[in-house]
Design an enzyme around this catalytic site. Structure first.
Site, PDB file in Angstrom:
ATOM      1  CE  LYS A  40      -1.705   2.377   3.132  1.00  0.00           C
ATOM      2  NZ  LYS A  40      -1.944   3.755   2.648  1.00  0.00           N
ATOM      3  CD  GLU A  85      11.656   3.562   9.850  1.00  0.00           C
ATOM      4  OE1 GLU A  85      11.756   4.548  10.777  1.00  0.00           O
ATOM      5  OE2 GLU A  85      11.712   3.722   8.756  1.00  0.00           O
ATOM      6  CB  CYS A 112      11.859   8.809  10.484  1.00  0.00           C
ATOM      7  SG  CYS A 112      12.620   7.307   9.546  1.00  0.00           S
ATOM      8  CD  GLU A 170       9.029  12.125  13.312  1.00  0.00           C
ATOM      9  OE1 GLU A 170      10.037  11.450  12.822  1.00  0.00           O
ATOM     10  OE2 GLU A 170       7.987  11.448  13.554  1.00  0.00           O
TER      11      GLU A 170
END
Length: 481
Positions: A179, A253, A287, A384
């Protein structure tokens, strides 16, 4: 000019979608539409999983191919992808704003490299291991593919991350339902063309672009044996809960808020190109970037000036221009979210030394931003942001630097900057994170990549990345008397 697709890649060919729903792709530099693809909804996911299931369960199917035959198919896939590499890189840069100088590496060159790496690795790591038993017999440990894999990838490095998942999964003998993110779909269809040309058997790789509902249905699907997800920690927690209830293996992750520890002995000005790649690469949309810059109080102003100078020196422009270092962010919504985090930092009292605003004109641009005098307990240091925003945090000594680096719910990447590599290694070993660099940072294919704490669990890359798509079957052979 736009690129439009009307069919989905399912079961080894191009199939009519279940509905007329579509996903529109936009250019990050202009906000204009550049193409569209069908949106895969639940019936399309059902069809894709059924195709993957049939391909996996086929007595003569992909998992039963000798490792050398799978490797040959993956080599053809690598060749077909490489032939399309420049166009794939271009499509990615248009959609998510990645500078073309970077997408040429991460999106065009890395996927064929990963296919070839795992094609070579699987022939070594797929052999049975015969072990003498302690009770007179012997044990044969056989690595087998885990089954049908649901691979869900983000928009920031869509092809690079896709192949961190599908290259080892396919090499192991798994079948895959992929996806892609709605923000980057045009490149996924070009990749499907390469898979089709390479002759992947029907159902081995299926692609279902869609949003959150599509992803949830795929994760929960009864025909899926393992989930591999890269994305936000919030989404990762939901997927982990779902897979936990189903007792389904999952690799996650997730997000990061990594520390770049600048030690007092380093001349950072001589390492600025590496420092840029470890902190602001891909417009800050990675990230593992070291977005918390830890600077010694004895040299704090000097380090702040150096980082500020770096941010102000970056070439901002069209992501398709080879000279561009900082392109637009992926969407207006994401840019506004990053801008809101900057406003919050200002309100909290951090000192803005560079950037902080959105340039006028079309596209979703945001100036590279640096904050000084940041407290590690502030939102600026703990949340973040996923944009070109750095927070420079002072520390007193090495022990405090390590304590600050570890004082985070995340643990994905990081870096140490020093004139003494041995000292850098000693500091790196004390930081609680899944990966860390000394005087630089890289996701080398030979080494496992993944996080600890809220950055997830499981590993990609290296032999460990292959092992995550395998299960060990033990066969016990009794000694005849």
């Amino acid at each position: 000019m736009t690129v439009d697709y009307n069919l989905l890649f399912v079961g080894g060919g191009w199939k009519q979608p279940a509905t007329s729903n579509r996903i529109t792709a936009y250019a990050a530099s202009t906000g204009e539409p550049v193409g569209s693809v069908p949106e895969a909804l639940r019936p399309d996911v059902d069809a894709a999983v059924a195709a993957a299931r049939a391909a996996f369960d086929d007595p003569a199917g992909w998992p039963r191919f000798p490792a050398s035959e799978r490797a040959a198919v993956l080599e053809r896939f690598a060749e077909a992808f490489a032939a399309r590499g420049p166009e794939i890189a271009c499509r990615v840069s248009i959609q998510n704003g990645m500078p073309i100088s970077l997408s040429g590496v991460l999106e065009a060159s890395a996927p064929p490299m990963l296919l070839r790496y795992y094609a070579e690795l699987t022939e070594k790591w797929s052999k049975p291991d015969v072990r003498p038993g302690r009770f007179g017999g012997r044990a044969i440990v056989v690595p087998e593919p885990v089954g049908v894999v649901a691979a869900i990838v983000p928009w920031n490095v869509p092809q690079g991350i896709t192949f961190m998942k599908i290259a080892p999964a396919l090499a192991a003998g798994c079948t895959v339902v992929l996806k892609p993110s709605p923000e980057t779909v045009l490149d996924a269809f070009l990749m499907a063309e390469a898979a089709h040309e390479a002759g992947l058997p029907p159902g081995v790789l299926n692609i279902v672009p869609g949003g959150e509902d599509t992803g949830r249905h795929l994760v929960r699907h009864v025909g899926v044996d393992k989930v591999s997800f890269t994305g936000s920690t919030t989404a990762g927690r939901e997927i982990a809960a779902t897979c936990g209830g189903l007792l389904r293996p999952v690799s996650l992750e997730l997000g990061g808020k990594s520390a770049a520890i600048v030690l007092p002995d380093v001349d950072l000005t001589t390492l600025m190109d590496r420092f840029f790649r470890a902190t602001l690469l891909n417009n800050g949309q990675l990230c593992w970037l070291g977005t918390r810059v830890l600077a010694p109080r004895s040299r704090y102003d000097e380090i702040v000036d150096a980082v500020t100078g770096l941010a102000k020196s970056l070439v901002v422009g069209d992501p398709l221009d080879p000279e561009t270092q900082l392109g637009p962010l992926v969407s207006a919504r994401h840019r506004d979210r990053v801008a809101a985090a900057i406003d919050c930092g200002v309100r909290d009292g951090a000192r803005l030394t560079a950037g902080g605003s959105c340039p006028e004109g079309p596209g979703w641009y945001l100036d590279a931003t640096v904050f000084a005098d940041v407290d590690n307990g502030s939102a600026l240091a703990r949340e973040e942001i996923f944009g070109p925003v750095l927070a420079v945090i002072p520390y007193r000594d090495e022990d405090e630097a390590i304590a600050i680096a570890n004082d985070s719910e995340y643990g994905l990447g990081g870096s140490v900057w020093t004139a003494d590599p041995d000292r850098g290694l000693a500091v790196a070993r004390r930081v609680h994170t899944g990966s860390i660099g000394v005087n630089g940072y890289a996701n080398d294919p030979v080494a496992p990549f993944g996080g600890v704490k809220a950055s997830g669990f499981g590993r990609e890359l290296g032999p460990e990345g292959l092992a995550t798509y395998q299960v060990s079957k033990s066969i016990y052979i009794d000694q005849l008397v």
